[in-house]
Every structure is written in C-alpha cells, then in structure tokens.
Design a protein around this motif. Structure first.
Motif, PDB file in Angstrom:
ATOM      1  N   VAL A  98       1.040  -1.274  -0.193  1.00 37.41           N
ATOM      2  CA  VAL A  98      -0.187   0.103  -0.025  1.00 37.41           C
ATOM      3  C   VAL A  98       1.019   1.109  -0.230  1.00 37.41           C
ATOM      4  O   VAL A  98       2.131   1.292   0.536  1.00 37.41           O
ATOM      5  N   GLY A  99       0.326   2.389  -0.419  1.00 37.74           N
ATOM      6  CA  GLY A  99       1.110   3.418  -0.586  1.00 37.74           C
ATOM      7  C   GLY A  99       1.866   4.097   0.455  1.00 37.74           C
ATOM      8  O   GLY A  99       2.827   4.428   0.670  1.00 37.74           O
ATOM      9  N   SER A 100       1.191   3.961   1.603  1.00 42.40           N
ATOM     10  CA  SER A 100       1.621   4.507   3.014  1.00 42.40           C
ATOM     11  C   SER A 100       2.823   3.620   3.620  1.00 42.40           C
ATOM     12  O   SER A 100       3.347   4.175   4.298  1.00 42.40           O
ATOM     13  N   SER A 101       3.092   2.484   2.891  1.00 43.32           N
ATOM     14  CA  SER A 101       4.289   1.695   3.638  1.00 43.32           C
ATOM     15  C   SER A 101       5.555   2.438   2.870  1.00 43.32           C
ATOM     16  O   SER A 101       6.394   1.964   3.220  1.00 43.32           O
ATOM     17  N   THR A 102       5.504   3.244   1.823  1.00 43.47           N
ATOM     18  CA  THR A 102       6.590   3.904   1.071  1.00 43.47           C
ATOM     19  C   THR A 102       7.141   4.806   2.024  1.00 43.47           C
ATOM     20  O   THR A 102       8.310   5.268   1.802  1.00 43.47           O
ATOM     21  N   TYR A 103       6.273   5.298   3.439  1.00 46.43           N
ATOM     22  CA  TYR A 103       6.890   6.443   4.012  1.00 46.43           C
ATOM     23  C   TYR A 103       8.078   6.107   4.680  1.00 46.43           C
ATOM     24  O   TYR A 103       8.896   6.498   5.406  1.00 46.43           O
ATOM     25  N   GLY A 104       8.045   4.730   5.262  1.00 44.43           N
ATOM     26  CA  GLY A 104       9.062   4.251   6.216  1.00 44.43           C
ATOM     27  C   GLY A 104       9.462   2.762   6.129  1.00 44.43           C
ATOM     28  O   GLY A 104      10.712   2.326   6.028  1.00 44.43           O
ATOM     29  N   SER A 127      -1.175  -1.279  -4.478  1.00 47.45           N
ATOM     30  CA  SER A 127      -2.668  -1.411  -4.673  1.00 47.45           C
ATOM     31  C   SER A 127      -3.248  -1.342  -3.212  1.00 47.45           C
ATOM     32  O   SER A 127      -2.560  -0.800  -2.190  1.00 47.45           O
ATOM     33  N   THR A 128      -4.438  -1.409  -3.183  1.00 48.90           N
ATOM     34  CA  THR A 128      -5.041  -1.347  -1.841  1.00 48.90           C
ATOM     35  C   THR A 128      -5.031  -2.789  -0.916  1.00 48.90           C
ATOM     36  O   THR A 128      -4.581  -3.724  -1.766  1.00 48.90           O
ATOM     37  N   THR A 129      -5.278  -2.469   0.108  1.00 46.07           N
ATOM     38  CA  THR A 129      -5.327  -3.733   0.943  1.00 46.07           C
ATOM     39  C   THR A 129      -6.084  -4.607   0.571  1.00 46.07           C
ATOM     40  O   THR A 129      -5.606  -6.027   0.660  1.00 46.07           O
ATOM     41  N   ALA A 130      -7.164  -4.358   0.259  1.00 48.96           N
ATOM     42  CA  ALA A 130      -8.372  -5.393  -0.380  1.00 48.96           C
ATOM     43  C   ALA A 130      -7.781  -6.207  -1.398  1.00 48.96           C
ATOM     44  O   ALA A 130      -7.999  -7.490  -1.463  1.00 48.96           O
ATOM     45  N   GLU A 131      -7.150  -5.380  -2.407  1.00 51.35           N
ATOM     46  CA  GLU A 131      -6.836  -5.996  -3.739  1.00 51.35           C
ATOM     47  C   GLU A 131      -5.607  -6.705  -3.241  1.00 51.35           C
ATOM     48  O   GLU A 131      -5.352  -7.978  -3.962  1.00 51.35           O
ATOM     49  N   LEU A 141       0.560 -13.048  -5.579  1.00 57.69           N
ATOM     50  CA  LEU A 141       1.570 -12.398  -4.949  1.00 57.69           C
ATOM     51  C   LEU A 141       2.132 -13.333  -3.832  1.00 57.69           C
ATOM     52  O   LEU A 141       1.311 -14.164  -3.352  1.00 57.69           O
ATOM     53  N   ASP A 142       3.448 -13.087  -3.326  1.00 59.30           N
ATOM     54  CA  ASP A 142       4.065 -13.904  -2.216  1.00 59.30           C
ATOM     55  C   ASP A 142       3.738 -13.201  -0.708  1.00 59.30           C
ATOM     56  O   ASP A 142       3.521 -13.998  -0.084  1.00 59.30           O
ATOM     57  N   VAL A 143       4.094 -12.058  -0.930  1.00 61.99           N
ATOM     58  CA  VAL A 143       4.012 -11.193   0.220  1.00 61.99           C
ATOM     59  C   VAL A 143       3.371  -9.828  -0.085  1.00 61.99           C
ATOM     60  O   VAL A 143       3.309  -9.407  -1.137  1.00 61.99           O
ATOM     61  N   ALA A 144       2.730  -9.344   1.028  1.00 60.06           N
ATOM     62  CA  ALA A 144       2.305  -7.849   0.700  1.00 60.06           C
ATOM     63  C   ALA A 144       2.455  -7.069   2.176  1.00 60.06           C
ATOM     64  O   ALA A 144       2.280  -7.722   3.202  1.00 60.06           O
ATOM     65  N   LEU A 145       2.468  -5.965   1.866  1.00 62.25           N
ATOM     66  CA  LEU A 145       2.622  -4.830   3.071  1.00 62.25           C
ATOM     67  C   LEU A 145       1.149  -4.260   2.950  1.00 62.25           C
ATOM     68  O   LEU A 145       0.976  -3.148   1.859  1.00 62.25           O
ATOM     69  N   VAL A 146       0.292  -4.517   3.981  1.00 62.77           N
ATOM     70  CA  VAL A 146      -0.993  -4.028   3.937  1.00 62.77           C
ATOM     71  C   VAL A 146      -1.362  -3.081   5.123  1.00 62.77           C
ATOM     72  O   VAL A 146      -0.793  -3.155   6.080  1.00 62.77           O
ATOM     73  N   ARG A 147      -2.489  -2.230   5.069  1.00 61.23           N
ATOM     74  CA  ARG A 147      -2.857  -1.560   6.177  1.00 61.23           C
ATOM     75  C   ARG A 147      -3.393  -2.341   7.172  1.00 61.23           C
ATOM     76  O   ARG A 147      -4.132  -3.425   7.004  1.00 61.23           O
ATOM     77  N   PHE A 148      -3.252  -2.011   8.447  1.00 60.20           N
ATOM     78  CA  PHE A 148      -3.809  -2.668   9.507  1.00 60.20           C
ATOM     79  C   PHE A 148      -4.525  -1.669  10.560  1.00 60.20           C
ATOM     80  O   PHE A 148      -4.190  -0.559  10.427  1.00 60.20           O
ATOM     81  N   PRO A 149      -5.694  -2.184  11.086  1.00 59.79           N
ATOM     82  CA  PRO A 149      -6.315  -3.535  11.150  1.00 59.79           C
ATOM     83  C   PRO A 149      -6.966  -3.644   9.814  1.00 59.79           C
ATOM     84  O   PRO A 149      -7.229  -2.932   8.840  1.00 59.79           O
ATOM     85  N   VAL A 150      -7.114  -5.096   9.434  1.00 60.53           N
ATOM     86  CA  VAL A 150      -7.555  -5.601   8.240  1.00 60.53           C
ATOM     87  C   VAL A 150      -9.143  -6.059   8.544  1.00 60.53           C
ATOM     88  O   VAL A 150      -9.342  -6.820   9.439  1.00 60.53           O
ATOM     89  N   SER A 196     -12.159   5.914   0.363  1.00 60.87           N
ATOM     90  CA  SER A 196     -13.073   5.317  -0.410  1.00 60.87           C
ATOM     91  C   SER A 196     -13.797   4.142   0.317  1.00 60.87           C
ATOM     92  O   SER A 196     -13.034   3.053   0.787  1.00 60.87           O
ATOM     93  N   ARG A 197     -14.955   4.134   0.248  1.00 62.31           N
ATOM     94  CA  ARG A 197     -15.768   2.992   1.062  1.00 62.31           C
ATOM     95  C   ARG A 197     -15.543   1.829   0.261  1.00 62.31           C
ATOM     96  O   ARG A 197     -15.614   0.891   0.782  1.00 62.31           O
ATOM     97  N   THR A 198     -15.493   1.785  -1.103  1.00 65.34           N
ATOM     98  CA  THR A 198     -15.398   0.753  -2.082  1.00 65.34           C
ATOM     99  C   THR A 198     -13.821   0.185  -1.904  1.00 65.34           C
ATOM    100  O   THR A 198     -13.581  -1.235  -2.100  1.00 65.34           O
ATOM    101  N   HIS A 199     -12.952   0.943  -1.971  1.00 67.51           N
ATOM    102  CA  HIS A 199     -11.682   0.342  -2.175  1.00 67.51           C
ATOM    103  C   HIS A 199     -10.815   0.200  -0.734  1.00 67.51           C
ATOM    104  O   HIS A 199      -9.717  -0.388  -0.871  1.00 67.51           O
ATOM    105  N   VAL A 200     -11.032   1.117   0.158  1.00 67.88           N
ATOM    106  CA  VAL A 200     -10.395   1.267   1.422  1.00 67.88           C
ATOM    107  C   VAL A 200     -11.616   1.096   2.477  1.00 67.88           C
ATOM    108  O   VAL A 200     -11.670   1.960   3.327  1.00 67.88           O
TER     109      VAL A 200
END
Length: 300
Positions: A98-104, A127-131, A141-150, A196-200
């Motif tokens: 997810v984009g916010s993982s690029t901050y750190g 991409s988004t966490t849902a995707e 995909l093998d691994v993913a950095l996603v927003r928490f909580p899921v 976004s209610r749909t994507h996030v």
C-alpha cells in the motif's frame, strides 16, 4: 553420454595420462580407459591420439573438450541454482504494498533484502489492502505490506510491523495548523476528505467510527484511495482528513495535528501479509528480514 564421462574426459585432457587421470578421479585405470573408449564409440570419433610420450587431443577431441567444459559449467550452475532456490537465495519474489508503506517500511526493507539476496528478482506492485489480500489468496503475490487493522476476509497470516495512529491533516493556513491538539467534535462543520468506502473499506470504517465516538457526523466532501492523494487534496484546500502519523515524512505543505484521545481509541499500522502454508523460501526470507529490521529499530 553422461556428465560423469565428460568430467573424466576433462581430467584426462589436463593430465594427458590415464594413470594420473585415474588417480585424480579416485578410480582404477582400466575403468577409465573403458569409459573413454565407450565415449569415442558413441561419438564416432577418436578423441585422443595415443603417443609414446602420452596422449594428445585430436582436432575432434579439442572441439568436444570445448563443449564438455561449457556443459559441465552449466551443470554446476543448475546445481547451484537449485540449492539457492531451495534456500530462497535465488528466484522471484512478488511483493505487493500500500502507498503508506513507502513512508518508512519499503525504504527500510527493500534495500536490505536486495543486498542480502541479490540473485532474487523483486517484482513490486502497489494496490489497496483489499486487492492485495485477494491477490495473496489467489497466489499471484507472495507477500504484501497492507494497512492494519484488516477487515477484509483472507486466509493470509498478518504480522504487524509498524504501529501508528491517526492525526489530523489540515492546510498550513488553517486555524488548526498552529494548534497542539484538536478534538474531533470541533470538526463537525469542516469539509472532510475520507477514504473510499469501496476500495479502502477498513480505513473508511475506522474514520467513521472515530467520528461516531466523538458524536460527530463528518461532512464528506471527497473520497480518495491513497494517503498521498488525500494529502494533496488537503493541501489544495478541499478539506481536512485523518491520516497515519507516519505520513509526516512526506506531508509537504500540510500540517499534521494531534487529535485529542484518538491514539487511544484507534490503533493503525502496516502489517506483513503472507500465506504460511504456501510461502516460498524467498517469501520466508523476506518475512524474516522484515521482522529482524523492525526488531532492531524497536530496540534503538
């Protein structure tokens, strides 16, 4: 023709003597002579001239020796690649983020992983966490950095790497920009930029929950998917927003202000998602390195 015969051929070409070649190969001389003779019969050419002073490769033998060296080199490469692949030191790793993982996180983990595993090809997709979770479930995909909580259903295992909290993003000319702290109840009349209610859906639900706890119904003026997009909309004066505090590193001309009591109500962060039952060795190495780096950062 076997690789063993080609190795015997090369050793014989280096010693030009059956007895010395047999000693280097840790075998008796008669079986070596028989093996070379069978190879000559199979190829239909004489590979060595038998001279009083020893052996000499024939013109055909010189050509065969050249290809034998190449064949044995690539055979060794295949063996090495197999070992490195089994150890996760070679191959391909598909990383979603997810984009916010690029901050750190991304700048911290990816360079270290590349240095440790230079023969692993990284394929990186945002991409988004849902995707990303859907792609993990589909094993694309093998691994993913996603927003928490899921909140999305998934079979992936989640490991929280980065703890964070939400802060208020406002334009620098906003009266809130100079404040040390702002209460959500003060924002009832402010145009709000939400997720976004749909994507996030997870972040959308968390933000609404935060306002509900404050007894406020936010005036949603705009929705967006990525944190950086939300910050740009705030900077443009279209409204205020709640964003992860880690976005401070790339906030630009946007002021980030603490929200009264919000850090205690809502915990957010970035998690590493992986399927433990189907994780490749390269994915396991990526996870181990991410956990090691985060543990080292926490101890500093």
């Amino acid at each position: 023709m076997e690789l063993r015969q080609l190795k015997q051929l090369l050793v014989l070409s280096e010693t030009l003597n059956f007895h010395r070649a047999a000693e280097r190969l840790h075998m008796a001389q008669p079986p070596l002579s028989t093996a070379i003779k069978k190879l000559e019969e199979e190829l239909g050419v004489q590979l060595f001239e038998r001279l009083p002073a020893g052996l000499k490769p024939t013109p055909a033998g010189e050509v065969v020796l050249r290809y034998a060296r190449t064949t044995l080199f690539y055979a060794d490469e295949v063996r090495r690649a197999a070992k490195e692949g089994a150890a996760g030191e070679q191959g391909e790793l598909r990383v979603g983020f997810v984009g916010s993982s690029t901050y750190g996180l991304m700048p911290r983990i990816l360079p270290a992983f590349r240095r440790a595993y230079p023969r692993v090809d990284l394929i990186i997709e945002e991409s988004t966490t849902a995707e990303l979770l859907r792609r993990l479930d589909e094993h694309s995909l093998d691994v993913a950095l996603v927003r928490f909580p899921v909140l999305e259903p998934s079979d992936a295992r989640l490991v929280l790497l980065q703890h964070d909290h939400l802060v208020l993003a406002v334009p620098t000319d906003s009266p809130y920009a100079g404040r040390d702290e702002v209460a959500l109840s003060e924002l009832a009349q402010e145009p709000f930029i939400g997720y976004s209610r749909t994507h996030v859906p997870a972040m959308h639900a968390l933000v609404l929950y935060a306002f509900q706890t404050a007894g406020v119904q936010p005036r949603i003026a705009q929705e967006a998917i990525q944190v950086q997009t939300i910050l740009s909309l705030v900077e443009s004066g279209l409204g205020v927003a709640l964003v992860p505090a880690v976005a401070r590193r790339n906030a630009g001309s946007v002021a980030l202000v603490k929200v009264t009591g919000l850090a205690e109500i809502i915990k957010v962060g970035i998690a590493l998602a992986v399927h433990p039952d189907t994780a490749s060795p390269t994915a396991a190495n990526f996870m181990a390195m991410a956990l090691q780096l985060m543990a080292a950062d926490a101890s500093d």
